[in-house]
Design a protein around this motif. Structure first.
Motif, PDB file in Angstrom:
ATOM      1  N   ALA A 152       0.891   4.142  -2.961  1.00  0.00           N
ATOM      2  CA  ALA A 152       0.945   5.493  -2.730  1.00  0.00           C
ATOM      3  C   ALA A 152       1.925   6.459  -3.282  1.00  0.00           C
ATOM      4  O   ALA A 152       1.879   7.535  -3.693  1.00  0.00           O
ATOM      5  CB  ALA A 152       0.654   5.701  -1.276  1.00  0.00           C
ATOM      6  N   GLN A 153       3.266   5.811  -3.077  1.00  0.00           N
ATOM      7  CA  GLN A 153       4.276   6.458  -3.351  1.00  0.00           C
ATOM      8  C   GLN A 153       4.401   6.563  -5.255  1.00  0.00           C
ATOM      9  O   GLN A 153       4.591   7.598  -5.768  1.00  0.00           O
ATOM     10  CB  GLN A 153       5.538   5.678  -3.142  1.00  0.00           C
ATOM     11  N   ALA A 201       0.699  -1.293   0.056  1.00  0.00           N
ATOM     12  CA  ALA A 201       0.071  -0.051   0.032  1.00  0.00           C
ATOM     13  C   ALA A 201       0.860   1.173   0.045  1.00  0.00           C
ATOM     14  O   ALA A 201       0.775   2.289  -0.679  1.00  0.00           O
ATOM     15  CB  ALA A 201      -0.970  -0.077   1.228  1.00  0.00           C
ATOM     16  N   ASN A 202       1.856   1.350   0.739  1.00  0.00           N
ATOM     17  CA  ASN A 202       2.950   2.459   0.883  1.00  0.00           C
ATOM     18  C   ASN A 202       3.626   2.639  -0.527  1.00  0.00           C
ATOM     19  O   ASN A 202       3.590   3.569  -0.982  1.00  0.00           O
ATOM     20  CB  ASN A 202       4.010   2.341   1.934  1.00  0.00           C
ATOM     21  N   TYR A 243       2.924  12.893 -12.488  1.00  0.00           N
ATOM     22  CA  TYR A 243       3.081  11.549 -12.052  1.00  0.00           C
ATOM     23  C   TYR A 243       4.569  11.071 -12.439  1.00  0.00           C
ATOM     24  O   TYR A 243       4.593   9.854 -13.285  1.00  0.00           O
ATOM     25  CB  TYR A 243       2.076  10.570 -12.561  1.00  0.00           C
ATOM     26  N   LEU A 299       1.569   6.572  -7.074  1.00  0.00           N
ATOM     27  CA  LEU A 299       0.520   7.440  -7.481  1.00  0.00           C
ATOM     28  C   LEU A 299       0.474   8.867  -6.965  1.00  0.00           C
ATOM     29  O   LEU A 299       0.075   9.773  -7.204  1.00  0.00           O
ATOM     30  CB  LEU A 299      -0.606   6.717  -7.051  1.00  0.00           C
ATOM     31  N   SER A 300       1.686   9.075  -6.145  1.00  0.00           N
ATOM     32  CA  SER A 300       1.843  10.607  -5.618  1.00  0.00           C
ATOM     33  C   SER A 300       2.153  11.472  -6.692  1.00  0.00           C
ATOM     34  O   SER A 300       2.934  11.099  -7.932  1.00  0.00           O
ATOM     35  CB  SER A 300       2.963  10.560  -4.611  1.00  0.00           C
TER      36      SER A 300
END
Length: 770
Positions: A141-142, A137-138, A408, A144-145
């Motif tokens: 998220a990274q 998950a992390n 992105y 898609l930051s």
């Protein structure tokens, strides 16, 4: 006294595991993990370290599950030997009941630590799964930051200023050893070592390529197309790749000895060998997969005219990838690292995307050209691979810069560079496969069989399988996830009451292979040393060898299954269900199988027999008898596969079942008016004179009667070998014709009697002419 001694020994074995209970360190780790998972704010490094600790504890618990396994198995066997407890209303001796209770109690005490280890193993496995989900998950998220739009011109000057500032500071750190007399004295004191390292760096970075290039040209000039030469050339190219990288390490050591230090120098000394290796590796892969010499074998089927462009694109991708590594370090010192990183990466992604797009167009056009030249319209396997790779590179080369342009950048980097690295890995695997082919051809001294041999093909297949984890790592799969997959793979899966694991499969394969080789060895000894000394015929020998093979393979399978620890009792229900299918769908196969066993035991036919199958009309010699079918070679040299059921249930004529003798019957006639007794005597003499005719029983000549055209006789003779039936019949016919001619006997000619109903109609009208 024996009872107390057994109790003492049991407690001595069990109490350490029971007293241990839940390890306090494990309890603290599990509580800490649960708190980290609840908060969800741990860094990726902390989560990875935590996961490593959990994996170590899980391995301990897995090993603890096998504690006291031998003792548990012994107690279980003792309990089964005593038998089940009596049913209601039945009694048993008191001693048996006490012994059963004591054994059950000891068994439960031994199983207690095992169950505790199983519970802890399940808990550790669950915590590891939760940590893996949090890591994924992390990472998602990274990826898609979103960073500030790097196409915004406002963000360009800070990025240029940050890069210039880093380079300026790096130059100052490099100049520091020359700035003061004290600093100069430090590296001047190491002048000898520095001078040697400078010489080594020059030789490795500059002269090594020149010398190895001359050696390569000399080998290529004499025999460039042989397998040995290709192996030598590839070895030279690898050395030519490694030596400059070693020269870069020498440069790093020179900077360290000169006293150059600082954050930027430390980062540069770390990056320099890695960036150099990346660029040199890109060049090496392009030269090996797309060689400069037109007659050289190329891994990628690109035409020689387009290879220079493809090599240029590959080299540019290597340079840009090395630049991306440098950007990750340089932009960390900027005032706004996120903005500077996004702008710098966008420039690299745009240039790399153009190169990927052009390389994809080149591969796609080459694949389409190969398909156009192919008569089938497919172009072969590699043409299809080229088209697939080309479309993928075009797609990634177009989308990645566009995705990075809107912010992105991490997602774009995660798509473009893995695509380039995947292409490099494909090239590397192809080069290794070609090396395996050439090495095999050079070792076997048969260059024409290198590409078609089985062993190098298997090596190439193994290389492709081993590359799968590398592809997974390239595309972002975490190393911890790969280790978890490998752990699950090693644990295997439950099959009934057994656990099937790779170790079980390996044991199964090795034991079966050893058993199979032993069966082959036993059959060889029987065939060459034992059976030839017996009085068994060919059929008996074949039956014994076949039976030995089937029984031996069955025993090998059972031994392999037992050694692997596979419990087949769970297959009883499945076997019962399959028996219904065997009874209906496989009825013919089972019938042929049983018939084959009957043929091997009863032996109504054997190898070499001359048989005629009445049902199918097949006639010939038996060449092979298996459990399902029999191979019969006809007189036309054709192999006919006859189901064994036809040989058992149908009528089969076997000319050579018990002996090789057999009868030949000849029918002939003589003209009317011949002396019948004389004819019979001549035929008797001709038959007795032939060497293949048996005189006991003697040949039999009979006068069968009066035929339409002549007198009919039959000659019946028994031959020593029925296999010469056709030859003997022809020779007897020749001898009879020769004797008849010498004795003046004539063969009958066809004769017809014509009866006229009105012969007067044949008379001419009017008076006869004078």
């Amino acid at each position: 006294m024996r009872f107390f001694l057994a109790v003492f020994l049991t407690l001595w074995l069990v109490l350490p595991g029971v007293a241990q209970g839940v390890d306090p360190d494990w309890k603290a780790l599990s509580e800490r993990t649960e708190s980290v998972l609840e908060s969800g704010d741990a860094s990726a490094g902390a989560l990875t370290a935590l996961r490593g600790e959990l994996a170590d504890w899980r391995a301990r618990f897995q090993e603890a599950q096998t504690a006291n396994a031998a003792r548990i198995e012994t107690l279980t066997a003792q309990i089964e030997a005593i038998g089940p407890p009596p049913e209601e209303g039945e009694t048993e001796p008191p001693g048996i009941g006490i012994q059963r209770s004591e054994l059950n109690r000891r068994l439960e005490e031994l199983r207690a630590p095992v169950r505790e280890a199983q519970a802890s193993f399940t808990a550790a496995d669950g915590l590891i799964s939760e940590v893996d989900r949090l890591l994924e998950a992390n990472r998602a998220a990274q990826l898609l930051s979103k960073a500030p739009a790097p196409v915004n011109p406002v963000n360009w000057p800070p990025t240029v200023a940050a890069i210039a500032s880093w380079l300026k500071a790096f130059g100052q750190e490099l100049y520091a050893p020359f700035a003061t007399p004290t600093a100069r004295a430090v590296w001047q004191a190491r002048g000898g070592e520095l001078g040697l390292l400078v010489l080594v760096a020059i030789l490795l970075l500059w002269r090594s390529g020149v010398w190895l290039g001359k050696l390569r040209d000399r080998v290529a000039l004499h025999e460039a197309d042989s397998a040995v030469a290709r192996v030598i050339l590839l070895t030279i190219s690898v050395v030519r790749l490694i030596l400059p990288v070693a020269g870069l390490f020498a440069v790093v050591r020179i900077l360290q000895l000169m006293g150059a230090e600082g954050l930027r120098v430390d980062a540069a000394t770390t990056l320099l060998p890695l960036m150099g290796f990346t660029i040199l590796m890109a060049r090496w892969l392009s030269l090996q997969a797309l060689p400069m010499r037109e007659t050289a074998q190329a891994f990628l089927p690109v035409s020689p005219a387009r290879r220079p462009a493809a090599r240029f694109y590959a080299l540019m991708l290597g340079i840009l990838l090395a630049g991306a590594m440098a950007v990750e370090v340089i932009t960390q010192t900027a005032n706004d690292p996120v903005v500077s990183n996004a702008v710098a990466h966008l420039v690299l992604l745009v240039i790399a995307g153009i190169n990927l797009f052009r390389m994809g167009k080149l591969f796609l056009s080459e694949g389409e050209a190969a398909r156009a030249d192919d008569d089938d319209g497919g172009g072969g396997f590699w043409a299809q691979v080229l088209r697939l790779i080309g479309r993928g590179l075009i797609l990634v080369g177009v989308l990645s810069p566009l995705v990075a342009a809107v912010g992105y950048v991490n997602l774009a980097n995660a798509a473009l560079w893995p695509a380039a690295l995947s292409l490099a890995l494909i090239m590397f695997i192809g080069i290794l496969q070609g090396f395996a082919f050439d090495l095999y051809a050079a070792a076997m001294r048969r260059p024409d069989t290198g590409r078609d041999a089985l062993l190098p093909t298997l090596v190439g297949f193994v290389l492709a399988l081993l590359s799968l984890p590398l592809f997974a790592l390239i595309w972002g799969v975490l190393p911890s996830t790969l280790r978890e997959w490998w752990t699950k793979f090693q644990l295997g899966f439950d099959f009934g009451e057994s656990r099937i694991s790779p170790g079980s499969f390996l044991t199964l394969a090795l034991v079966f292979l050893v058993g199979y080789l032993m069966v082959r060895l036993l059959k060889g000894v029987l065939r060459t040393s034992v059976l030839p000394k017996t009085k068994l015929d060919t059929g008996g020998t074949n039956a014994i060898l076949s039976g030995t093979g089937y029984i031996g393979i069955t025993i090998a399978i059972l031994m392999a299954v037992t050694a692997a620890g596979i419990d087949l009792s769970g297959l009883a229900i499945v076997a019962g269900a399959l028996s219904v299918g065997v009874g209906f769908g496989l009825q013919t196969i089972v019938q042929n199988f049983v018939s084959g066993i009957i043929l091997l035991i009863e032996r109504p036919i054997k190898l070499g027999d001359w048989v005629v199958v009445q049902a199918s009309g097949v006639e010939g010699f038996v060449r092979e008898i298996s459990v399902r079918s029999t191979r019969i070679e006809t007189f036309d040299r054709q192999d006919m596969i006859v189901p064994n059921a036809d040989l058992i249930s149908g009528v089969v004529t076997n000319y050579t079942l018990n002996n090789a003798s057999g009868r030949v019957v000849l029918t002939l006639g003589v003209a009317y008016g011949s002396d019948t007794e004389r004819v019979e005597r001549i035929l008797q003499e001709v038959a007795e004179e032939h060497p293949m005719v048996i005189l006991n029983p003697p040949p039999l000549v009979t006068f069968d009667g009066f035929g339409t055209n002549g007198l009919d006789f039959t000659v019946r003779v028994v031959l020593r070998d029925i296999l010469f039936k056709v030859v003997v019949a022809s020779e007897l016919n020749h001898a009879i014709a020769k004797r008849f001619k010498a004795e003046g006997l004539e063969h009958p000619l066809p004769r017809r009697d014509v009866l006229l109903r009105n012969p007067e109609a044949l008379q001419p009208e009017g008076p006869p002419s004078t």
